[in-house]
Design a protein around this motif. Structure first.
Motif, short mmCIF file in Angstrom:
data_model
loop_
_atom_site.label_atom_id
_atom_site.label_comp_id
_atom_site.label_asym_id
_atom_site.label_seq_id
_atom_site.Cartn_x
_atom_site.Cartn_y
_atom_site.Cartn_z
N GLY A 96 24.72 25.44 -17.00
CA GLY A 96 26.12 25.09 -16.81
C GLY A 96 26.52 23.77 -17.44
N LEU A 97 25.67 22.76 -17.39
CA LEU A 97 26.00 21.47 -17.96
C LEU A 97 24.99 21.11 -19.04
CD1 LEU A 97 26.94 19.51 -14.70
CD2 LEU A 97 28.50 20.33 -16.46
N TYR A 98 24.19 20.11 -18.80
CA TYR A 98 23.27 19.59 -19.81
C TYR A 98 22.00 20.44 -19.91
CZ TYR A 98 26.05 15.46 -18.65
OH TYR A 98 27.07 14.60 -18.39
N GLY A 99 21.42 20.39 -21.09
CA GLY A 99 20.06 20.93 -21.23
C GLY A 99 19.08 19.94 -20.62
N TYR A 100 19.24 18.65 -21.02
CA TYR A 100 18.42 17.56 -20.50
C TYR A 100 19.32 16.39 -20.14
CZ TYR A 100 14.45 19.94 -22.64
OH TYR A 100 13.51 20.87 -22.98
#
Length: 185
Positions: free
Chosen positions: A170-174
């Motif tokens: 949904g947001l960041y990969g990392y």
């Protein structure tokens, strides 16, 4: 099998048991944790299914919870985190576990150090797939995908994050915070 326990956990190891092997069990529909490990060391939990518990699927905490291994198996549909290492539970190994559809994070290493997360698959969790807050933890060869908040969050210092895959979150990969982390391929 251990299921349907009211105000209790599916299994609870406490007060310094060590050298136990818990393999091939089902821990489900308990009002506490599916598996709870406190002040226990050098235990092996493998090929267990931990699901539909009201709190965390696997909870491991307190300062003398070290050298434990959780491998293979699956942890899913729990009311808290899938796997939660808390409060100085250090030098534990979580490997090859499928962690999915939990109400908070898939795997949460919370204020601990020296743990190894390897070859796990975290998917469709409401929070982050894999979240590490602490120092000198190693996160290697894990897949984190389809989680509402993101794939990996790494906070604290000097954690090693290598050869992981993060996609369709949904947001960041990392998300990295702190200093001295090594993010490698």
């Amino acid at each position: 099998h251990s299921y349907g326990n009211t105000n209790a956990n599916g299994i609870f190891l406490s007060n310094f048991p060590s050298g136990n092997v818990v393999r091939g069990n089902y821990f489900y529909s308990n009002t506490g944790y599916g598996m709870s490990v406190a002040n226990s060391y050098d235990n092996t939990f493998s090929s267990n299914s931990v699901f539909c518990n009201s709190s965390d699927g696997v909870w491991m905490g307190l300062s003398s919870s070290y050298g434990n291994r959780v491998s293979s198996g699956s942890v899913y549909l729990n009311g808290g985190h899938g796997i939660h290492l808390l409060s100085s539970a250090s030098k534990n190994i979580i490997e090859g576990v499928r962690v999915s559809s939990n109400s908070v994070r898939g795997i949460f290493v919370d204020q601990t150090e020296g743990n190894l997360l390897s070859g796990n698959r975290a998917s469709a969790n409401t929070g982050w797939g894999i979240s590490v807050i602490g120092t000198s933890n190693t996160v290697v060869s894990n897949d984190s995908f389809g989680n509402a908040s993101g794939g990996f969050t790494i906070e604290g210092g000097s954690n090693v994050v290598a050869s992981n895959r993060s996609y369709a979150n949904g947001l960041y990969g990392y998300y990295l915070a702190g200093k001295g982390h090594a993010l490698i391929g």
